[in-house]
Design a protein around this motif. Structure first.
Motif, PDB file in Angstrom:
ATOM      1  N   ARG A   1       0.833  -1.207   0.000  1.00 19.08           N
ATOM      2  CA  ARG A   1       0.000   0.000   0.000  1.00 19.08           C
ATOM      3  C   ARG A   1       0.870   1.259   0.000  1.00 19.08           C
ATOM      4  O   ARG A   1       0.588   2.229  -0.716  1.00 19.08           O
ATOM      5  CB  ARG A   1      -0.916  -0.005   1.228  1.00 19.08           C
ATOM      6  CG  ARG A   1      -1.838   1.205   1.328  1.00 19.08           C
ATOM      7  CD  ARG A   1      -2.922   1.145   0.280  1.00 19.08           C
ATOM      8  NE  ARG A   1      -3.916   2.160   0.520  1.00 19.08           N
ATOM      9  CZ  ARG A   1      -4.381   2.988  -0.417  1.00 19.08           C
ATOM     10  NH1 ARG A   1      -3.914   2.902  -1.647  1.00 19.08           N
ATOM     11  NH2 ARG A   1      -5.295   3.882  -0.143  1.00 19.08           N
TER      12      ARG A   1
ATOM     13  N   GLN B   1       2.300   1.856  -3.442  1.00 19.11           N
ATOM     14  CA  GLN B   1       1.262   2.369  -4.343  1.00 19.11           C
ATOM     15  C   GLN B   1       1.090   3.875  -4.167  1.00 19.11           C
ATOM     16  O   GLN B   1       1.010   4.631  -5.143  1.00 19.11           O
ATOM     17  CB  GLN B   1      -0.073   1.661  -4.065  1.00 19.11           C
ATOM     18  CG  GLN B   1      -0.122   0.211  -4.496  1.00 19.11           C
ATOM     19  CD  GLN B   1      -1.358  -0.509  -3.957  1.00 19.11           C
ATOM     20  OE1 GLN B   1      -2.215   0.101  -3.298  1.00 19.11           O
ATOM     21  NE2 GLN B   1      -1.446  -1.802  -4.223  1.00 19.11           N
ATOM     22  N   ILE B   2       1.049   4.300  -2.917  1.00 25.28           N
ATOM     23  CA  ILE B   2       0.863   5.721  -2.629  1.00 25.28           C
ATOM     24  C   ILE B   2       2.090   6.519  -3.037  1.00 25.28           C
ATOM     25  O   ILE B   2       1.976   7.603  -3.629  1.00 25.28           O
ATOM     26  CB  ILE B   2       0.540   5.928  -1.135  1.00 25.28           C
ATOM     27  CG1 ILE B   2      -0.864   5.410  -0.843  1.00 25.28           C
ATOM     28  CG2 ILE B   2       0.679   7.393  -0.723  1.00 25.28           C
ATOM     29  CD1 ILE B   2      -1.221   5.346   0.610  1.00 25.28           C
TER      30      ILE B   2
ATOM     31  N   GLU C   1       2.168   7.403  -6.558  1.00 20.91           N
ATOM     32  CA  GLU C   1       1.323   8.556  -6.869  1.00 20.91           C
ATOM     33  C   GLU C   1       2.064   9.864  -6.623  1.00 20.91           C
ATOM     34  O   GLU C   1       1.904  10.833  -7.375  1.00 20.91           O
ATOM     35  CB  GLU C   1       0.035   8.510  -6.034  1.00 20.91           C
ATOM     36  CG  GLU C   1      -0.874   7.340  -6.348  1.00 20.91           C
ATOM     37  CD  GLU C   1      -1.334   7.326  -7.799  1.00 20.91           C
ATOM     38  OE1 GLU C   1      -1.682   8.407  -8.319  1.00 20.91           O
ATOM     39  OE2 GLU C   1      -1.321   6.239  -8.413  1.00 20.91           O
TER      40      GLU C   1
ATOM     41  N   ILE D   1      -3.441  14.166  -2.449  1.00 19.91           N
ATOM     42  CA  ILE D   1      -3.245  12.815  -2.994  1.00 19.91           C
ATOM     43  C   ILE D   1      -3.632  11.765  -1.959  1.00 19.91           C
ATOM     44  O   ILE D   1      -4.322  10.788  -2.269  1.00 19.91           O
ATOM     45  CB  ILE D   1      -1.778  12.624  -3.437  1.00 19.91           C
ATOM     46  CG1 ILE D   1      -1.480  13.483  -4.660  1.00 19.91           C
ATOM     47  CG2 ILE D   1      -1.488  11.149  -3.736  1.00 19.91           C
ATOM     48  CD1 ILE D   1      -0.017  13.526  -5.047  1.00 19.91           C
ATOM     49  N   LEU D   2      -3.207  11.960  -0.725  1.00 21.22           N
ATOM     50  CA  LEU D   2      -3.505  10.994   0.339  1.00 21.22           C
ATOM     51  C   LEU D   2      -5.010  10.858   0.550  1.00 21.22           C
ATOM     52  O   LEU D   2      -5.532   9.750   0.685  1.00 21.22           O
ATOM     53  CB  LEU D   2      -2.820  11.423   1.639  1.00 21.22           C
ATOM     54  CG  LEU D   2      -1.289  11.275   1.665  1.00 21.22           C
ATOM     55  CD1 LEU D   2      -0.708  11.918   2.914  1.00 21.22           C
ATOM     56  CD2 LEU D   2      -0.881   9.811   1.602  1.00 21.22           C
ATOM     57  N   LYS D   3      -5.705  11.972   0.564  1.00 23.91           N
ATOM     58  CA  LYS D   3      -7.160  11.933   0.766  1.00 23.91           C
ATOM     59  C   LYS D   3      -7.862  11.266  -0.411  1.00 23.91           C
ATOM     60  O   LYS D   3      -8.848  10.546  -0.226  1.00 23.91           O
ATOM     61  CB  LYS D   3      -7.686  13.346   0.981  1.00 23.91           C
ATOM     62  CG  LYS D   3      -7.284  13.939   2.330  1.00 23.91           C
ATOM     63  CD  LYS D   3      -7.639  15.413   2.441  1.00 23.91           C
ATOM     64  CE  LYS D   3      -7.135  15.988   3.761  1.00 23.91           C
ATOM     65  NZ  LYS D   3      -7.370  17.457   3.853  1.00 23.91           N
ATOM     66  N   SER D   4      -7.338  11.481  -1.605  1.00 23.76           N
ATOM     67  CA  SER D   4      -7.937  10.853  -2.793  1.00 23.76           C
ATOM     68  C   SER D   4      -7.721   9.347  -2.809  1.00 23.76           C
ATOM     69  O   SER D   4      -8.421   8.615  -3.517  1.00 23.76           O
ATOM     70  CB  SER D   4      -7.372  11.478  -4.069  1.00 23.76           C
ATOM     71  OG  SER D   4      -6.034  11.058  -4.292  1.00 23.76           O
ATOM     72  N   LYS D   5      -6.728   8.888  -2.041  1.00 26.69           N
ATOM     73  CA  LYS D   5      -6.409   7.455  -1.975  1.00 26.69           C
ATOM     74  C   LYS D   5      -6.901   6.831  -0.662  1.00 26.69           C
ATOM     75  O   LYS D   5      -6.377   5.814  -0.199  1.00 26.69           O
ATOM     76  CB  LYS D   5      -4.901   7.248  -2.119  1.00 26.69           C
ATOM     77  CG  LYS D   5      -4.343   7.681  -3.472  1.00 26.69           C
ATOM     78  CD  LYS D   5      -4.994   6.897  -4.608  1.00 26.69           C
ATOM     79  CE  LYS D   5      -4.538   7.412  -5.964  1.00 26.69           C
ATOM     80  NZ  LYS D   5      -5.224   6.675  -7.073  1.00 26.69           N
ATOM     81  N   ASP D   6      -7.931   7.435  -0.105  1.00 26.28           N
ATOM     82  CA  ASP D   6      -8.603   6.900   1.101  1.00 26.28           C
ATOM     83  C   ASP D   6      -7.690   6.810   2.318  1.00 26.28           C
ATOM     84  O   ASP D   6      -7.846   5.928   3.166  1.00 26.28           O
ATOM     85  CB  ASP D   6      -9.209   5.517   0.818  1.00 26.28           C
ATOM     86  CG  ASP D   6     -10.288   5.572  -0.251  1.00 26.28           C
ATOM     87  OD1 ASP D   6     -11.051   6.558  -0.256  1.00 26.28           O
ATOM     88  OD2 ASP D   6     -10.360   4.659  -1.079  1.00 26.28           O
TER      89      ASP D   6
ATOM     90  N   CYS E   1      -4.570   4.217   6.810  1.00 28.15           N
ATOM     91  CA  CYS E   1      -5.391   3.440   5.881  1.00 28.15           C
ATOM     92  C   CYS E   1      -6.131   2.363   6.665  1.00 28.15           C
ATOM     93  O   CYS E   1      -5.504   1.454   7.216  1.00 28.15           O
ATOM     94  CB  CYS E   1      -4.504   2.803   4.807  1.00 28.15           C
ATOM     95  SG  CYS E   1      -5.387   1.661   3.717  1.00 28.15           S
TER      96      CYS E   1
END
Length: 409
Positions: A82, A85-86, A89, A135-140, A158
């Motif tokens: 995870r 992945q972040i 981004e 970006i973090l908020k867009s990726k839950d 997360c």
């Protein structure tokens, strides 16, 4: 040293060096307890599972250790994936964010995800913070612990994988002169940063020497507070094992000495040599080794008793105010430090009592609230007295350690 401690260290040594171990008459429950408080159970299990001694233990215990270790590793793998992945981004967005500790240190170990991490640390420039948070908020990823606009550390979590990210805008802060000095030393980390590739993801991180220095300084910072665990010594050992011929030892010793940590660092290294399989030939000392004070007995016992970051029990955590007071004030006066344990400064209580941020004059109210909470949790004033007595005893012992390893005079 207790026999169980020796067995525990032998298992860690075998694990990080991929060697076999032979131990007899093991107290398995104590080994399990030490593995848990130091967060090294997968590493210990790696050394155990093929040993004859372990194969002859209770089958249910074997199953429990295997299942628990595999679950811990699986959870770490999920968090690592995870995180990558972040971070990918961040790369796509053109953000240069430096990764330190965590996944970088895991890569030093034979099986990386056996060296677990509670969180992943990133250093970010303040001007990039807003974009990174979007970006973090867009990726839950959910912001936790604090919602203040300006912080030294921004925490994101997360829920699905348990990944905990810490976005740092600084490394040590300005709460003491020594931390200001450290902060200044690391000001140029973005300028001399390096790239590494982990699972096909390009990651920006500190330069080889700066990262090693940071690992040392981070251990020192925790040591003068509540303490460090054996995993931090393992990290130092593994770093040297991989990069010993690339480390600028002159630079490392110069900075460590500048911070006043030379004696403690030498003893960290000696623990690695004596108990964790570190080859002394890989170390370049700043001077003749005989000129250093080396005696690891008290230090090693404190490390093993303390667990990860010295958090094995509440008394040690409470006593951190005492050792920090002694360290920050460069004194071995236990009277002042005893008072610091009972009546901490506002900086030590701001996270718990937010009103102290803007109204430090309310500190006596915070003291009363703190004592009231202790009474409620422990059932009576007499129990609070016992806790205070334990805290002061631990704190005084740790102040003696600071003095022994020349962190205070």
């Amino acid at each position: 040293m207790k026999e169980t401690y020796e067995d525990f260290l032998q298992l860690l040594k075998a694990s990080i060096n991929k060697s076999k171990v032979k131990i007899n008459n093991v107290n398995w429950q104590s080994i399990l307890q030490l593995s848990n408080i130091h967060k090294v159970l997968p590493l210990v299990y790696e050394a155990l599972y093929n040993s004859e001694e372990f194969k002859n233990t209770d089958k249910d215990f074997q199953k429990y250790l295997k299942t628990t270790s595999m679950q811990i590793i699986y959870n770490q793998i999920q968090r690592s994936e995870r995180f990558l992945q972040i971070y990918e981004e961040f790369n796509k967005a053109g953000l240069k964010i430096l990764v330190f500790k965590g996944i970088i240190l895991r890569e030093l170990y034979p099986i990386p995800d056996e060296r677990i991490s509670g969180d992943e640390d990133l250093l970010i420039k303040k001007e990039d913070l807003k974009k990174a948070e979007e970006i973090l908020k867009s990726k839950d990823m959910e912001r936790i612990l604090s919602q203040e606009e300006e912080e030294d550390v921004y925490h994101y979590f997360c829920k699905k994988t348990g990944l905990h990210l810490e976005l740092h805008t600084g490394l040590f802060g300005n709460s003491s002169e020594i931390y200001k000095k450290m902060e200044k030393t690391f000001q140029g980390v973005f300028d001399d940063s390096e790239k590494v590739i982990i699972n096909n993801v390009t990651i920006n991180t500190f330069s080889l020497d700066k990262h090693f220095l940071y690992v040392i300084c981070h251990a020192m910072k925790h040591f003068v507070s509540s303490g460090i665990g054996i995993r931090q010594i393992c990290d130092i050992v593994m770093y040297i094992n991989k990069y010993f011929d690339k480390i600028n030892w002159n630079y490392i010793w110069q900075e460590v000495s500048n911070f006043g940590y030379e004696t403690l660092f030498v003893n960290f290294l000696q623990i690695g040599i004596d108990y964790l399989g570190l080859d002394e030939k890989k170390i370049t000392y700043a001077k003749n080794k005989n000129k250093y004070y080396i005696n690891t007995k008290n230090l090693l016992e404190d490390i093993i008793d303390g667990g990860i970051y010295g958090a094995s029990n509440q008394s040690r955590l409470n006593a951190a105010n005492m050792s920090l007071d002694a360290f920050n004030n460069h004194t071995n006066s236990k009277i002042n430090s005893n008072l610091a344990a009972i009546f901490p400064k506002s900086d030590s209580l701001k996270k718990r009592y937010k009103y102290l941020e803007n109204h430090p004059f309310l500190l006596p109210i915070a003291w009363i609230s703190r004592i009231s909470t202790y009474i409620k949790d422990r059932g009576s004033i007499s129990n609070v007295g016992l806790t205070a007595k334990e805290t002061i005893a631990v704190g005084n012992k740790r102040i003696d350690l600071l003095k022994e390893y020349k962190l205070i005079r």
